[in-house]
Design a protein around this motif. Structure first.
Motif, PDB file in Angstrom:
ATOM      1  N   ASN A 238      41.407  40.631  27.482  1.00 59.97           N
ATOM      2  CA  ASN A 238      41.111  40.784  26.065  1.00 59.97           C
ATOM      3  C   ASN A 238      42.058  41.799  25.428  1.00 59.97           C
ATOM      4  N   ARG A 239      42.289  42.913  26.113  1.00 57.76           N
ATOM      5  CA  ARG A 239      43.166  43.952  25.569  1.00 57.76           C
ATOM      6  C   ARG A 239      44.588  43.428  25.390  1.00 57.76           C
ATOM      7  N   LYS A 242      44.939  40.943  22.499  1.00 56.89           N
ATOM      8  CA  LYS A 242      44.994  41.629  21.203  1.00 56.89           C
ATOM      9  C   LYS A 242      46.385  42.194  20.956  1.00 56.89           C
ATOM     10  N   TYR A 358      44.129  34.294  27.803  1.00 63.81           N
ATOM     11  CA  TYR A 358      43.427  34.228  26.510  1.00 63.81           C
ATOM     12  C   TYR A 358      42.204  33.324  26.618  1.00 63.81           C
ATOM     13  N   LEU A 378      39.040  38.104  19.614  1.00 59.71           N
ATOM     14  CA  LEU A 378      40.031  39.130  19.320  1.00 59.71           C
ATOM     15  C   LEU A 378      39.484  40.196  18.370  1.00 59.71           C
TER      16      LEU A 378
END
Length: 535
Positions: A238-239, A242, A358, A378
């Motif tokens: 996730n990080r 983003k 993703y 996101l």
């Protein structure tokens, strides 16, 4: 110790009872309190050779199981698969355990008296194909879809089906093993003398889950590139997603090639040969040397500040909640430009939202954390927004415990393996798990019961420019059956059925260093020209 040939009685005690007290640990392989443990039991003596099972044709095996209901599994089809390419004829049994757990059991002619369970991948959803390598060695083979059907990058089935979520998390393998053992007994006349588990990625997570929660289920376990740290790596995905979505963050194919070539240029020769694979892990490369002038995007030969932020997110550890959840960063391998590496997993071949990292974090946030299939992953702050949801996900899917005393105490053996160019799951996370085992159990116990191998240049589970094929099952079977622990193994790169080159598969932390004659292209293809060397 419970007899592994009589596991059915153990499984019949009730899976809910076995699961009690086995909730998720400290998360991400870190943040847990150190355990004070008594001395480990001495290694068990080698087990007796398995009895020779009766010789039965594949058709006879099918006839014995067709239409039967065995330990809750309804046999829907039993069909002969003809011998081909060194794989003996076998009976493939397809069965359903209500409500929707599908399994496949393959019963070979010339059975060697042993069983191997093949783990799944991603979020499962389909029964993995037959393990033909195991069948060619005489093993029976079983696998399942873990209790739901769908794409491996879709977890939406778990949103409103807690039983399916429990099956995926930890229950499907012991649930399937009960009828599988009974089917083998019906077909061959006796249960398997030894049972093994082998899996990669989610299958590697399943491998460690069973070593931790069901220590009497398997005699030996192979965990390849294990996705054991579910909360940690999903948060890391996730990080990084983003960072890629930030203005100017996406790296083009040319930018990825610039990064990979720079790493190879700095590190490839450090293993004694320039061959396109960085085998010596001690080389340190600072991607900041690729910064474009002024930090803007001024061409393909450099990286902008936004793109360097993506590299930093990917390579640096991700730590939350004071270390309760964490994930180790990925090393820069020099093969990020391989199609099965960054293009497939990080940046996406057809756009960033097609990247596998993703897709996995997106379905995980929507299903397990936000519990809203319309949520924007996101825009979600997973480690600040809902700690209870994180705890629930950790308890369901993470296999971070390093207290393997019950498994080793019942004579179980464990092989860990990871590809050095794995862009899906960091090789550093498996290294951390291995080191945490030593911290928890002591170096002597780990030396007696665990082997860990890193395959340089190999992608997630397979592929990449490195040597990706090794018969780990044979090594494990020899270890369990004869008491001969594996040391250096041989890995091969096989193209169109032929070996292109071979390399030693070295025990961690060693790597294969070229020690053959300089400039000899033929020698460079042979494992004998390399020596396992400590960095």
């Amino acid at each position: 110790m419970a007899s592994r040939t009589g596991k059915t009685a153990l499984l019949g005690m009730g899976l809910a009872a076995l699961l009690a007290g086995c909730g998720g640990g400290g998360g991400g392989g870190g943040g847990f309190l150190p355990l004070v443990l008594p001395p480990a039991p001495p290694p068990a003596p080698p087990s007796a050779p398995p009895p020779t099972p009766p010789a039965r044709t594949a058709q006879a095996l099918c006839d014995l199981l067709a239409g039967k209901t065995i330990d809750g599994a309804v046999v829907q089809k039993a069909a002969v698969v003809a011998a081909a390419d060194g794989v003996p004829a076998y009976c493939q049994v397809q069965a359903l355990m209500s409500p929707k757990l599908n399994l496949a059991l393959r019963l070979p002619e010339g059975w060697n008296g042993k069983l191997v369970y093949s783990g799944g991948g991603g979020y499962n959803g389909e029964v993995p194909a037959a393990n033909t390598a195991a069948l060619s060695m005489g093993f029976a083979n079983v696998s399942s879809d873990s209790g739901h059907q769908g794409s491996g990058v879709d977890a939406s089935w778990a949103l409103n089906d807690p039983y399916a979520a429990q099956l995926f998390g930890s229950l499907s393998v012991p649930t399937v093993m009960a009828p599988a053992l009974q089917m083998l007994t019906v077909a061959y006349g006796n249960a398997p003398a030894r049972s093994y588990f082998e899996g990669c990625s989610n299958g590697g997570r399943e491998a460690l889950m069973n070593a931790q929660r069901y220590p009497n289920l398997f005699d030996g376990i192979i965990a390849r590139a294990p996705a054991y740290n579910w909360v940690g790596f999903m948060g890391h995905f996730n990080r990084t997603a983003k960072a890629i979505a930030a203005p100017g963050g996406l790296l083009s194919a040319a930018k990825i090639s610039t990064l990979a070539a720079a790493v190879r240029g700095a590190c490839d020769a450090n293993d004694g040969i320039v061959d396109g694979v960085v085998s010596n892990p001690s080389c340190s490369f600072d991607p900041a040397v690729l910064r474009c002038a002024g930090g803007g995007d001024t061409g393909d030969s450099c990286l902008s500040d936004a793109q360097l932020a993506v590299v930093s997110s990917w390579t640096s550890p991700a730590v939350w909640a004071g270390g309760a959840y964490r994930n180790a960063g990925w090393p820069l391998s020099g093969n990020e430009d391989d199609v099965g590496a960054w293009p497939a997993w990080v940046t996406g071949i057809a756009g960033p939202k097609t990247a596998a990292q993703y897709l996995f974090q997106d379905t995980t946030v929507k299903t397990y954390l936000a519990r809203d299939l319309g949520a924007d992953s996101l825009a979600y702050a997973p480690y600040d927004q809902d700690p209870q949801a994180l705890f629930g996900l950790e308890a369901l899917n993470s296999a971070t415990s390093t207290d393997l005393r019950p498994y080793f105490g019942s004579s179980g053996k464990l092989i860990l393996w990871h590809g050095g160019n794995d862009s899906a799951l960091s090789v550093n996370t498996t290294t951390e798990y291995f080191q945490n085992l030593k911290t928890t159990l002591g170096a002597a116990t780990v030396e007696a019961n665990v082997r860990y191998y890193v395959a340089p240049g190999v992608n997630h589970c397979a592929g990449g420019p490195g040597a990706d094929t090794t018969n780990l099952l044979a090594a494990l079977d020899t270890w369990v059956g004869e008491g001969k622990a594996p040391e250096t193994l041989v890995a091969a790169k096989i193209d169109a059925g032929k070996t292109s080159f071979s390399r030693p598969l070295c025990r961690h932390p060693q790597y294969p260093r070229y020690t053959g004659p300089a400039g000899d292209a033929a020698a460079a293809k042979l494992a004998a020209s390399y020596t396992c060397t400590t960095p």
